[in-house]
Design an enzyme around this catalytic site. Structure first.
Site, short mmCIF file in Angstrom:
data_model
loop_
_atom_site.label_atom_id
_atom_site.label_comp_id
_atom_site.label_asym_id
_atom_site.label_seq_id
_atom_site.Cartn_x
_atom_site.Cartn_y
_atom_site.Cartn_z
N GLY A 100 0.79 -1.24 0.00
CA GLY A 100 0.00 0.00 0.00
C GLY A 100 0.82 1.27 0.00
N GLY A 107 2.38 2.54 -2.55
CA GLY A 107 2.30 3.24 -3.83
C GLY A 107 3.42 2.88 -4.78
CE LYS A 108 5.21 -2.10 -2.85
NZ LYS A 108 5.31 -3.35 -2.12
CB THR A 109 1.39 -0.12 -8.71
OG1 THR A 109 1.60 -1.37 -8.07
CG2 THR A 109 0.92 -0.36 -10.12
CG HIS A 118 -6.87 2.13 33.57
ND1 HIS A 118 -6.03 1.24 34.21
CD2 HIS A 118 -6.37 2.29 32.33
CE1 HIS A 118 -5.06 0.88 33.38
NE2 HIS A 118 -5.24 1.51 32.22
CD GLU A 119 -8.28 4.09 29.13
OE1 GLU A 119 -7.46 4.86 28.60
OE2 GLU A 119 -8.11 2.85 29.18
CG HIS A 125 -3.63 5.63 30.69
ND1 HIS A 125 -2.37 5.21 31.00
CD2 HIS A 125 -4.36 4.50 30.53
CE1 HIS A 125 -2.34 3.88 31.04
NE2 HIS A 125 -3.55 3.43 30.76
CG ASP A 142 -1.56 0.36 30.53
OD1 ASP A 142 -1.61 0.56 29.30
OD2 ASP A 142 -2.48 0.63 31.32
ZN ZN Z 1 -4.13 1.46 30.47
#
Ligand code: ZN
Length: 616
Positions: A222, A224-226, A442-443, A446, A517
């Site tokens: 993917g 972009g060689k072609t 928890h989030e 972070h 994590d």
């Molecule tokens: Zn986490």
């Protein structure tokens, strides 16, 4: 004895072919003579008039709009196409092959709204090659006799060596230019002299310069060689002959070698020209093995080498080969004077991704402000083809919703789906409220640590289940990162520990949710002390510098102890930080529980509120 066995084997083979053909003929007869079911009268009429529908092609978005607005009055669906008639008598068709599920859902929605008449079509085809027109006129009874004959004919035809499908894909004159290829600037630069040579091979010979013969384009799927290969031919204004490495392999001996010869005979006739061999590793790796397939591969590679070696300086033929990895190639191919130049197509950087989003969005109808920069930041590590897919998927999503145009939200949602997998609207109701609360804490942990320590740009914090992840904090970088300082790595470890530390602070307990994590934290800390020389005891020393045989002797225990100390130290800092930002942590947790997904800006708001709370 052996002779008798062989004869017996042959008879069995012949017998089974005959049985297969007979079965096929019977099947064909039954399908064609099956009793006619009562069919929708409009469907029959539409099938008969299908050529007039196939004159105009529209996209699924248009169909969706016509269904929503009630402009579409009749829609016939086959597995590949939808034929549509509108109120004002306009007829068009929409290709739905890969999106059948989506099209059906779309139409179901329209149907519920009292929309158009929808019915199934038997296979309809755009007016195609003469054979199908001829076949349509034939009486079905004849057809059932003719089909096996055609099959035998086809079999004999493909069995004839040197013919068969895929001998050549195409000779074309591409209109693609280097300016159409975004990213891969280094590869474009490196191919400039090839273009110059193709424009005027004689001039190279006059100067006594040795012209390039073969170039390997190496890059991810993917990348972009072609497209780049087409641009070389397009910019030079020469013909482009494309085929794939697997086109040379054939179950019949000698066919591959003959195809190589035919290819170069064609190339010489078209010169100056570009020959593009996609997936050149499909030619096979030369091997010392003696099986028939392997020696055949060796012969094909040898034939290709003979052709390459035989190019005159003025031949004007350049062969471009594409591969994912140069190491998969036969070493003889990349020796001097053959494919001796390797162009590496890297993944696009953030600026290039921004331009790719902009380019692909031009081909769909969009509305509202679009922030390509933000999308580019999130799309880190994606190749151009995937970015094109994301834009297309966003357009389909807009069509499915019946939206008049693609918006930033559509693009963002499809991009997140691409990166995190799964759909964000599946399964969140299954969570128990206590689990949901833990995930939010928890989030939030972070996100607060990431923002406070300045790790990247926070795009989104979410407690929606996606694939296997229960929640996610999406942090991106505004610029490509090539180097990371010790402080930045520590901040990243801090961010990763933030979730677990927050659980410990708020819920006085940790959970299994931090397993991933911790895995990443441990890997980073270990690399910091064993590879980057960030350790206090080990100092500026790298295990990677040890000879292979001594690596197992290295005392990993020392490195592990030091990595653990490092993590402990950062964990302490992280705890202190989250204690100080506790009001922000609680506020963000509450926001997450309420909205499930919040933007990076909300994290800023929570931190600002924290300052006020502390000051008060
Ligand atoms: Zn986490």
């Amino acid at each position: 004895m052996i002779d008798a066995l062989l004869k017996h084997k042959k008879r069995i083979v012949r017998g089974s072919i005959a049985v297969a053909l007979l079965a096929f003929a019977v099947l064909a007869w039954f399908t064609l003579h099956a009793p006619e079911r009562a069919r929708h009268p409009q469907a029959v009429a539409m099938e008969a008039e299908s050529p007039s529908y196939f004159a105009v092609e529209r996209d699924l978005t248009t169909l969706a709009q016509h269904v929503q607005s009630g402009a579409a009055t009749a829609v016939g669906l086959s597995t590949d196409y939808a034929l549509v008639r509108t109120q004002d008598g306009t007829r068009y068709y929409v290709r739905i092959d890969a999106q059948l599920g989506l099209a059906t859902e779309l139409l179901k929605a329209g149907l519920a709204a009292g929309g158009p008449d929808i019915f199934a079509l038997e296979s309809v085809q755009p007016p195609g090659p003469p054979l199908s027109a001829f076949a349509r006129k034939l009486d079905p009874a004849w057809l059932s006799l003719l089909l096996p004959l055609l099959l035998i004919g086809l079999l004999l035809y493909t069995m004839h060596p040197g013919r068969g499908p895929g001998a050549f894909r195409a000779v074309s004159r591409p209109s693609t230019r280097f300016s159409d290829v975004i990213g891969v600037e280094e590869a474009k630069e490196a191919l400039q002299d090839i273009v110059a040579y193709l424009r005027n091979p004689a001039k190279f010979a006059e100067l006594g310069a040795k012209p390039p013969r073969g170039v390997i384009l190496e890059g991810h799927f993917g990348c972009g060689k072609t497209l780049l290969a087409r641009a070389v031919a397009g910019d030079a204004g020469v013909p482009f002959i494309a085929l794939s490495g697997s086109d040379f392999s054939d179950m019949f001996l000698g066919v591959g070698v003959r195809r190589v010869k035919k290819l170069f005979a064609a190339a010489r006739a078209q010169a100056p020209c570009v020959v593009f061999i996609d997936e050149i590793d499909g030619l096979g790796k030369r091997s010392g093995g003696a099986s028939a397939g392997e020696t055949e591969n060796n012969r094909i590679i040898n034939a290709l080498l003979v052709e390459l070696d035989g190019f005159a300086p003025t031949s004007g033929i350049v062969v471009l080969g594409a591969t994912n990895n140069v190491h998969n190639l036969d070493p003889a191919l990349i020796r001097a004077g053959r494919f001796d130049r390797i162009c590496n197509l890297g993944l696009p950087d953030v600026d290039e991704r921004e331009r790719l989003f902009e380019l692909h969005s031009r081909s769909v109808r969009t509305a509202g402000p679009l922030n390509f920069r933000q999308l580019a930041r999130v799309a880190s590590g994606l190749p151009p083809a995937t970015i094109a897919n994301v834009v297309n998927a966003a357009a389909l999503m807009a069509a499915k919703e019946g939206a008049p145009a693609v918006t930033q939200t559509h693009l963002q949602r499809m991009l997140e789906q691409q990166l995190m997998g799964g759909s964000s609207d599946a399964g969140h109701s299954a969570l128990d409220p206590r689990e949901r609360n833990r995930i939010a804490v928890h989030e939030a942990g972070h996100a607060i640590v990431a923002r406070a320590l300045g790790v990247g740009v926070i795009e989104k914090v979410s407690i929606l289940k996606r694939g296997r992840a229960l929640g996610a904090t999406l942090v991106t970088n505004d610029q490509e990162i090539h180097l990371q300082s010790q402080a930045e790595m520590r901040a990243r470890i801090g961010m990763l520990l933030g979730g677990r530390v927050a659980e410990l602070l708020v819920l006085k307990d940790v959970s299994t949710g931090a397993a991933n994590d911790l895995e990443r934290v441990s890997n980073m800390a270990y690399r910091m002390v064993t590879e980057f020389g960030f350790g206090k005891q080990l100092g500026p020393f790298s295990y990677a510098g040890l000879p292979e045989r001594d690596r197992s002797l290295a005392n990993c225990q020392e490195a592990i102890t030091e990595a653990r100390e490092l993590i402990r130290e950062i964990e302490g800092e992280c705890t202190a930080l989250l204690r100080a930002k506790r009001p922000a942590l609680d506020l963000l947790t509450a926001r997450l529980l309420e909205h499930e997904t919040v933007d990076g800006a909300v994290v800023d708001v929570c931190l600002a509120a924290n300052e006020l709370a502390v000051a008060a």
